[in-house]
Design an enzyme around this catalytic site. Sequence first.
Site, mmCIF file in Angstrom:
data_model
loop_
_atom_site.group_PDB
_atom_site.id
_atom_site.type_symbol
_atom_site.label_atom_id
_atom_site.label_comp_id
_atom_site.label_asym_id
_atom_site.label_seq_id
_atom_site.Cartn_x
_atom_site.Cartn_y
_atom_site.Cartn_z
ATOM 1 N N GLU A 157 0.783 -1.114 -0.079
ATOM 2 C CA GLU A 157 0.178 0.084 -0.006
ATOM 3 C C GLU A 157 0.633 1.276 0.043
ATOM 4 O OE1 GLU A 157 -2.862 -0.031 3.278
ATOM 5 O OE2 GLU A 157 -4.255 -1.310 1.997
ATOM 6 N N GLU A 312 -6.685 -7.722 -0.241
ATOM 7 C CA GLU A 312 -7.267 -7.550 1.175
ATOM 8 C C GLU A 312 -8.543 -7.141 1.317
ATOM 9 O OE1 GLU A 312 -4.764 -5.015 3.775
ATOM 10 O OE2 GLU A 312 -3.021 -5.907 2.612
#
Length: 687
Positions: A157, A312
């Site tokens: 991320e 995710e």
Amino acid sequence: MQHQRSARLKDRLGKVAFGGDYNPEQWPAEVIAEDLSLMRRAHVDLATVGVFSWAQVEPRPGEFDFGFFDRVIDDLYDAGVYLSLATMTASPPPWLSAKYPEVLPMRADGTRLWPGARQHYCPSSPVYREHAVRLAEQVAARYGDHPGLVLWHVGNEYGVHVAECYCDVSAADFRTWLHDRYGTVEALNDAWSTAFWSQRYDRFDEVFPPRVAPAHPNPAQQLDFARFSSDAMLACYRAEVEVLRRLTPDVPVTTNFCCIWKAVDYWAWAPYVDIVSLDSYPDPSDPEGHIEAALNYDIVRSLKGKPWLLMEQAPAAVNWRPRNATKQPGAMRLGSWQAVARGADAVMFFQWRQSRGGAEKWHSGMVPHAGPDSRTYREVAELGAELTASPEIAGTDVEAEVALVLDWPNWWALELDSHPSVDVTMREALLAHYAPLFQTGVTCDVVQSSSDLSRYRLVVVPDLYLTTEEAARNLTTYVRAGGHLLLSFFSGLVDECDRVHLGGYLGPLRELVGAHVEEWYPLDNGGSVKVQLADSLGGQTVAATVWSEVVVPSAAEVVGSFAGGELAGRPAVLRNTLGEGTAWYVATKLERPGMRRVLEAALAEAGVRPMVAGLPEGVEAVTRGTSPGTRTTFVLNHRPDPVTVTLEHPVVDLLADRPAATELSLGARGVALLREAVSPETAAGEP
Ligand code: GAL
């Protein structure tokens, strides 16, 4: 080559992948042994390993110890679990910043961000990059030939905790970036309008990042710093990818993107990932969380126009909102199928086993603290079985005839300070247009203003404040050639350097809209204004908020007018015929019913029909092709109560044990997969 690489996952797994982040270094051997058997029971076939393992594998500078992971990775493979292996560079170990304090990032106000959490590195730091690349090289050399390896997961991320760094190392990197972009300091002065407020630069080394200043920093400088920051993170990512390409040219590479994330220009990043992947955490307490989730899925699918990976999601609750609602029974399954419906080839979670200690111990896991005898694990295992039973969905496309425009530079520029209203934001603008399309059952791709638009029947352009000449030409040419387009207010205002297009607002979009804007009247916080729609749009009076402006039509027809406020009687909605096509312009922020009405008119004129007509509120329908000759329409009930959907003809629901029917009953949060054979003409795009 990229195509072959990206097929590896599907070729090996043969289905939609299922699994999650696996952090075995947090657990003793007996728990890891139990994990393997529970993964098998839950049909897990992909694990993301090692995302935060740097300190474990390189406990001291240059000393590598992979013994623990050697065993875990072999054991996973023996248990039928493939590997999405991290380069392990997301969270530097304490020794790195102790030895080289300059790797720590700095905020705009000069505050250093200390180690003790994660992502504590300056993306421009040569020290960080050198150590990260060295680790990636070690990992790739050790596991590149492992038969279980199907994917590299680089970093984690990017930009989520540290999107911009203002330290001296970043300042030097910013200057180099500016030099590459502008060549001379004169060109920089021109681009940044530095004649204003005595900001003229004599040399590049006088330039700094837009650190906290006494008043608004130069907007063009801020805009370039946003571009630079996205590029700096991309350079960091690419430095690792280069190693992976050299050592493992056949293994696809991804990094997990985040939902509607302003800091990272995903269009610029997409060419450098083989498969796009996304982390998605809709708020279970938000009744419209599924709409924003759908928008995110459409964005990531569009980045490469291919299936993507849901890397995710939370099995139940997260731990990072002020109040963390858990997913109600069935909600996790519903959200997972929603991602698959919109093109996901993987359903993954953060994380496999809920942590015992650390900052995320109250974040749910596929195996919660209660263990496998729990609702969460049972729902996980049931979903794993369901996905295993529908292998043919993987690799197929999603059909869309409508496109929504999203440019990152426009987003950055739109939300600069010292603007007419703080209420004009990109997320709100996107959702104001996307939500009514979603509710109508129309699927969108997401494109850039400079993309080839010719395959779309309707293009929707929310608030294109930053409009380049190239974009204006592209949109105008598309309409002239027969395209349909809907554009909203506060558009066509500045160029790529945030300099105003003079001669009437809408600038290079004036011909397209058949009007210009003379001045604007932003509404008060919470204020609203009425808009009277013309009979051709149904004749209703609808509400609008945030914005109103003085539109002066030249060629456009007025199909809605302000019915109160400062601009009573003036145009609010316009329709312009240009060449073979039509452009609509909306000069205010119509609330949902009004926007839906205008969009439905534009859709009808463009010949776009929903996949399932007359969907009840809260029900979603999306079509994904399967093998040639068949397609699957996913019908998803986001409501907490049962619902009946009427279909045009009887269709079989693959998830239900019942004959084909036209009345489709869905329980609360229910899901149906309607499988149909299609004739070749229909498959080619006919509704
Ligand atoms: C993501 C992150 C994961 C985990 C998760 C919790 O942003 O990539 O490592 O922190 O959030 O929701």
